[in-house]
Every structure is written in structure tokens, then in C-alpha cells.
Design an enzyme around this catalytic site. Structure first.
Site, PDB file in Angstrom:
ATOM      1  N   ARG A 265      -8.819  -0.881  16.160  1.00  0.00           N
ATOM      2  CA  ARG A 265      -8.967  -0.607  14.745  1.00  0.00           C
ATOM      3  C   ARG A 265      -9.984  -1.642  14.281  1.00  0.00           C
ATOM      4  O   ARG A 265     -10.975  -1.866  14.965  1.00  0.00           O
ATOM      5  CB  ARG A 265      -7.598  -0.747  14.057  1.00  0.00           C
ATOM      6  CG  ARG A 265      -7.366   0.263  12.955  1.00  0.00           C
ATOM      7  CD  ARG A 265      -6.032   0.048  12.273  1.00  0.00           C
ATOM      8  NE  ARG A 265      -6.116  -0.999  11.264  1.00  0.00           N
ATOM      9  CZ  ARG A 265      -5.362  -1.028  10.172  1.00  0.00           C
ATOM     10  NH1 ARG A 265      -4.466  -0.082   9.967  1.00  0.00           N
ATOM     11  NH2 ARG A 265      -5.475  -1.995   9.303  1.00  0.00           N
TER      12      ARG A 265
ATOM     13  N   LYS B  57       0.817  -1.232   0.000  1.00  0.00           N
ATOM     14  CA  LYS B  57       0.000   0.000   0.000  1.00  0.00           C
ATOM     15  C   LYS B  57       0.846   1.276   0.000  1.00  0.00           C
ATOM     16  O   LYS B  57       0.488   2.256  -0.627  1.00  0.00           O
ATOM     17  CB  LYS B  57      -0.999  -0.011   1.153  1.00  0.00           C
ATOM     18  CG  LYS B  57      -0.378   0.129   2.516  1.00  0.00           C
ATOM     19  CD  LYS B  57      -1.427   0.005   3.620  1.00  0.00           C
ATOM     20  CE  LYS B  57      -0.754   0.073   4.971  1.00  0.00           C
ATOM     21  NZ  LYS B  57      -1.501  -0.571   6.040  1.00  0.00           N
TER      22      LYS B  57
HETATM   23  C1  LIG Z   1      -0.611  -1.479   6.517  1.00  0.00           C
HETATM   24  C2  LIG Z   1      -0.979  -2.765   7.080  1.00  0.00           C
HETATM   25  C3  LIG Z   1       0.008  -3.735   7.339  1.00  0.00           C
HETATM   26  C4  LIG Z   1       1.469  -3.480   7.100  1.00  0.00           C
HETATM   27  O1  LIG Z   1       1.990  -2.594   8.043  1.00  0.00           O
HETATM   28  P1  LIG Z   1       3.562  -2.179   8.022  1.00  0.00           P
HETATM   29  O2  LIG Z   1       3.758  -1.396   9.241  1.00  0.00           O
HETATM   30  O3  LIG Z   1       3.762  -1.395   6.781  1.00  0.00           O
HETATM   31  O4  LIG Z   1       4.322  -3.455   8.011  1.00  0.00           O
HETATM   32  C5  LIG Z   1      -0.399  -4.948   7.836  1.00  0.00           C
HETATM   33  N1  LIG Z   1      -1.690  -5.206   8.069  1.00  0.00           N
HETATM   34  C6  LIG Z   1      -2.668  -4.305   7.842  1.00  0.00           C
HETATM   35  C7  LIG Z   1      -4.072  -4.665   8.121  1.00  0.00           C
HETATM   36  C8  LIG Z   1      -2.340  -3.056   7.346  1.00  0.00           C
HETATM   37  O5  LIG Z   1      -3.305  -2.161   7.119  1.00  0.00           O
END
Ligand SMILES: *Cc1c(COP(=O)(O)O)cnc(C)c1O
Length: 579
Positions: free
Chosen positions: A131, A36
Site C-alpha cells: 500500500r 474514518k
Molecule cells: C484505516 C487506517 C488505520 C486504522 O485501521 P483499523 O483497522 O480501523 O484499526 C490505521 N492506519 C491507516 C494508515 C489507515 O488507513
């Protein structure tokens, strides 16, 4: 090159992926690559796949669709619980999605039935970060409903911590998730493929835990891109933290007051700005602003301070250096800055041409072979400029001791002038140019060659003489071929007067240089600081019309055949002066 741009070093990202994959696999955890932050950039997505990551995850279905249509060969996971309005596309483009609302799962099921496929889901659990996720007390009833949906396959449980609430994914949370997973498997007679414990913030837990229990999966983004864990933003040993660099350009550079003058009201964003009066400063304006990147997440690589930003420009105090208009300045990025720069349509995304060090070295060696052929073809239009000793110049220079007695550090007259100008620029930066070597007679070159051969023989007694000679000729030219015989070649490093040491160029310990392929000037895998120091050195010489050697970051040519080849000319102005 056009700016603002974000330079993406695919080799470094690949290295980080491989290292993390092996690290987590050492205790039985598979990682999913999270795309992302890079908006599903398919060049980067391909690097995940090349390094053995088979599932890529993104929060946006548009990114997943893009990666698919651009031919990225992976399975795709939607990270954010699907938008009800996008359920049809989710089923179509994502193999797996993370879910926390039964109404959405039912909707996915409807479209999966229509498309005649099975859609996989991971049920997200709330463990305190507040969340997404169902409350643990609702797990059983939710699963009962999911199991009734024939086109939905429940493949795992997951949680996401250290995001909104900043809650640590510690031993207690992970063990709790493991217990919930075991209970579900037992109660419903299921085998869960994924027990997905979290993200880049799980690093500390992973390193310290003795027992990962049922956790077998993490979803990793930031650690791959920025080389850090995310609870404290500490670098992870062995990873690159500089795979991304933001480059902006100076569009105005003047000496101005530090304190605005006139009556003070609101600035462009409705704040009343406050400034400290530190007198006149070197103020540079850069052509990059809040529409390009989250400015607060930028760390300048040079010693300068960001003192203000608007939508389309930032102002920096460039301290001792007055940068010329057009100068490119580099910044490291935080996660927020990376995210915003990758998202901004104004920022050019430039992936490095070199996938890895091996590819870079091969390209240098190929160029070098071509270079050796071309050397024979260069016509010499000797301009007869005399050899002059730098030692008598009065320039601030440091001379590396030579094997040659009474070595005079001779160079051609034009080269002499150029070295003078370079030394004066460095004077202003509290630095001094180190002259390692200049003109060398045939006898001198022969001596260097023979000493190196002798050294190699001692070091590698098993090697055949032919092989030793070949290895030596890799870095030291035979007397009649040396560009040092022209008086147009200079070997140089830089001494930092403030810190009292020879600057670090990546393969040197003080004046001692370890000869290996990391000496190739633009080797991708040298430390960031060394890279910057090489840039400083190379820029100083290039500004004076020199060219840096293909294989040695410290060797610069002007006027001779090496210089002519690099400049695409077929004539040189300096031929060989034998003695
Ligand atoms: C963005 C995200 C991740 C990855 O997080 P990082 O800190 O970039 O490793 C993992 N799981 C979910 C649900 C996310 O939204």
C-alpha cells in the site's frame, strides 16, 4: 422512530476505547483513535477524547476540519498521504500527516512556511503489504531531503499492513520496523516520537510478543468500533462487538413462493439470479438497500435470511415469523457495512442518550423517586374486575414455585385475557411464559419482605437495620405499597422449549435473579443476547398495554397506579385488594 437508522451506543464505544488504551499501554504502546469509519462524527470523537485519547486520525481532511470546527479537543493526524491539491488545507487543519512522497512533503513545507507553522510528518515505510510507503532502501536519502525542509518536522516512522495485501504485522515485520527506526535515530541523531506499527490487525502480535522493541504507537479504528482484531475478525475479550446496530423497517410482509416465476433474464444489477425452490415462505421487504448500506455486511439479529437486495430495498425470508408491516428489524454490522451506513446520507445516525451505565442508572433512580411521589396522587376508579386464577386457565404457562402455600396466581380479568393472548403468541415460537408472581396478599408480601431482610442480615452482618431495610425496599415494596396487591401486576420470564432452558435476561441464572442495577430494563451494559430477550419479553407485554417496571425487566403493570403514572394518567382502574 424513523428508519433506516444506525444506533450508536457511545457508552459501549467509550468502554472499548478505555479497555484498549489500558491493554496497549500495559506494554508501552500509545494508541491513536481512527475516525474514518465514522466519518469524523464528533459525538464519537468526543468519546475518544473523554477516554484519554489525545490524537485522532482520519483519512479525509474534510472530516478533520469538521471535528475541529465542532470543537473536538484533540490533535489531528491525516492518515492518508496528502493529496497534492489539498496540501494547504492539510497544513492548516492537521497537526501531523502520514507521508510517502517527497514531492508532497515539499509542498506541505511550502504552505507551512507561508502559514508560519511547523508541520509534523510520519514517514511511511513499505514492508510488504504494497500500500503506501517508501521502500526501506530509500529511507536514508528521503530523510536527508526532509531534514532540509525547515518547516517540516519528522516525528516518526510508520507502516501499515494487513490492508491491501493482507500481510500479517508479525514479529518479523515489527522487529524490522524497530531496527529501521533505531538506525535512523542513530544515523541522523534524531529522537522519533512515533514508531507506529499499524492498526487493529496488530493485536495478535501485541498479545504474543515478548518485546515490542521500538514500537510505541498503533492507529486503532475497527477494534474500538466493532470489538474485534482484524486478521481473523475474532472478538477481543472484554470489548463490545455491538456498539452499532442498524435498524430497518418492514414495508411489505406476505407469504409468497421462494422461486420467481416466468422467464429469467438479468436482475437490476446485470446478474442472472439463481434461487432454490423451498416452497412458500414468509417474505418481508425492508426499506433499506444498497444506497444505505453494504448489504453483504449485515447480520440479522433474528433468525432471518437476506435473499435479495436492490438499491432501495432488501428481501428477507423471515422463516417462522410473519413480521407485521412497520416492525423494526435489527442487524449487526461488519466493517464495510459500518463504513457504508455511516457514509450514506439516507441513514439516520442516532447516538444513544446514555453515555454510560452510571448515567442511565441515575436517570432511572431519579424517575423512580418521582414515581414514588406520584403514587400518592393517583386516584383510583376501581372497575371491580374480579381476581381470577391463571392456574385454572388452561393457557400454556409455567409457574415459578411460590413461598406462599397453594398460591393461585390470581390476576384481574382483563389481565387474565392479556396473558392468554401472550401465551398463544409464545406457543407459536416454541416458547412458554413463566409466571413468577401475580396478585399478592399483604401477608404474602410481608413474608417476602421479611425473608429478604433476613437474608440480607446474614449476607451483610455489619449493616445497620435501617440500611438493610432501605436496600430491600429498593426491590421489594412494603406490603401496603406493592403493586402486586392490585392484581394488575405480573412478574414473568420466558422459557425456551426448543433449547429447554429459561432464556437469558442478563441477571438471571434460570429462575434465580440476582438483584442489582443491571435489572433496570434498558441497562446499556448487559450482553446483546440478554438485551434481545428483554426486548422480546417487554414487547409482548407492551403490545397488550402493560408497562414495564422502571427497575425490574420482569415486572409488568396494567390498570394499577404504576401503570397510570407510566401512561401519564392520574387515574387507575385497579386499587389494592388486601386479602
Ligand atoms: C484505516 C487506517 C488505520 C486504522 O485501521 P483499523 O483497522 O480501523 O484499526 C490505521 N492506519 C491507516 C494508515 C489507515 O488507513
Amino acid at each position: 422512530m424513523a428508519t433506516p437508522r444506525i444506533e450508536i451506543n457511545l457508552g459501549k464505544i467509550g468502554h472499548n476505547i478505555k479497555t484498549l488504551k489500558e491493554l496497549y499501554a500495559s506494554k508501552g504502546i500509545n494508541i491513536i483513535g481512527v475516525t474514518k469509519a465514522i466519518c469524523g462524527n464528533s459525538d464519537i470523537a468526543d468519546i475518544f477524547v473523554k477516554n484519554g485519547i489525545s490524537i485522532l486520525a482520519d483519512s479525509r481532511i474534510s472530516n478533520i476540519r469538521k471535528m475541529r470546527t465542532e470543537g473536538v479537543k484533540a490533535q489531528f493526524m491525516l492518515l492518508r498521504t496528502p493529496l497534492l491539491s489539498q496540501a494547504e488545507e492539510v497544513v492548516k487543519y492537521a497537526d501531523i500527516s502520514l507521508n510517502s512522497e517527497i514531492s508532497v512533503v515539499k509542498r506541505l513545507s511550502k504552505f507551512a512556511v507561508e502559514q508560519n507553522i511547523k508541520h509534523k510528518i510520519i514517514l511511511m515505510l513499505e514492508l510488504g503489504d504494497l500500500r503506501e510507503g517508501i521502500m526501506p532502501s530509500d529511507v536514508d536519502s528521503t530523510i536527508e531531503q526532509i531534514l532540509e525542509l525547515k518547516s517540516i518536522e519528522l516525528v516518526g516512522l510508520g507502516t501499515n499492513l494487513a490492508c491491501i495485501g493482507g500481510i500479517n504485522p508479525d514479529e518479523e515485520k515489527m522487529n524490522y520496523l524497530s531496527t529501521l527506526a533505531s538506525n535512523v535515530e542513530e544515523k541522523f541523531g534524531l529522537t522519533l516520537d512515533f514508531v507506529s506499527g499499524g492498526n487493529s490487525a496488530n493485536y495478535d502480535w501485541f498479545m504474543s510478543t515478548k518485546n515490542i522493541e521500538r514500537i510505541n504507537n498503533l492507529r486503532i479504528g475497527e477494534s474500538v468500533f466493532l470489538g474485534r482484531e482484524t486478521l481473523h475478525r475474532n472478538p477481543i475479550p472484554g470489548l463490545f462487538t455491538d456498539a452499532f446496530t442498524l435498524v430497518a423497517e418492514v414495508i411489505e410482509s406476505k407469504t409468497k413462493p421462494s422461486l420467481p416465476y416466468g422467464e429469467v433474464s438479468q436482475d437490476a444489477f446485470g446478474n442472472i439470479p439463481e434461487f432454490k425452490d423451498i416452497g412458500l415462505i414468509n417474505r418481508a421487504i425492508l426499506g433499506i438497500g444498497l444506497q444505505d448500506v453494504m448489504i453483504s455486511g449485515l447480520t440479522p439479529k433474528l433468525d432471518l435470511e437476506i435473499i435479495g437486495a436492490s438499491s432501495d430495498l432488501i428481501i428477507v425470508n423471515s422463516k417462522k415469523i410473519k413480521h407485521k408491516v412497520g416492525t423494526e428489524l435489527e442487524f449487526n454490522l461488519s466493517y464495510g457495512a459500518l463504513l457504508s451506513a455511516m457514509t450514506s446520507p439516507y441513514v439516520i445516525k442516532k447516538t444513544s442518550d446514555y453515555l454510560n451505565a452510571h448515567e442511565y442508572c441515575e436517570s432511572v433512580e431519579k424517575k423512580y423517586r418521582k414515581h414514588l411521589q406520584l403514587l400518592q396522587t393517583i386516584e383510583i376508579r376501581e372497575n371491580n374486575s374480579p381476581l381470577i386464577s391463571l392456574k385454572d386457565s388452561g393457557f400454556n404457562l409455567i409457574y415459578e414455585p411460590s413461598v406462599q402455600k397453594d398460591y393461585q396466581y390470581l390476576v384481574r380479568e382483563e389481565v387474565y385475557e392479556k396473558i392468554g393472548r401472550i401465551s398463544r403468541i409464545l406457543d407459536e415460537q416454541d416458547k412458554t411464559l413463566i409466571i413468577r408472581s401475580a396478585w399478592r396478599s399483604f401477608a404474602h408480601q410481608k413474608q417476602l419482605w421479611e425473608e429478604k431482610v433476613e437474608f440480607m442480615q446474614k449476607e451483610h452482618p455489619k449493616l445497620e437495620m435501617e440500611e438493610i431495610k432501605e436496600n430491600v425496599s429498593y426491590f421489594i415494596a412494603p406490603p401496603s405499597k406493592s403493586l402486586h396487591a392490585t392484581g394488575g401486576a405480573v412478574d414473568a420470564l420466558i422459557y425456551d422449549l426448543k433449547n429447554d432452558f429459561v432464556m437469558d435476561f442478563g441477571t438471571n441464572d434460570g429462575l434465580k435473579i440476582d438483584l442489582n442495577d443491571k435489572c433496570y430494563p434498558y441497562h446499556p451494559f448487559i450482553p446483546a443476547l440478554a438485551k434481545r430477550n428483554r426486548e422480546l419479553l417487554i414487547n409482548l407485554f407492551e403490545e397488550e398495554g402493560f408497562v414495564v417496571d422502571l427497575k425490574e425487566y420482569w415486572h409488568f403493570d396494567y390498570g394499577n397506579a404504576g401503570w397510570a403514572i407510566a401512561k401519564g394518567e392520574n387515574q387507575s382502574i385497579y386499587g389494592i385488594i388486601e386479602a
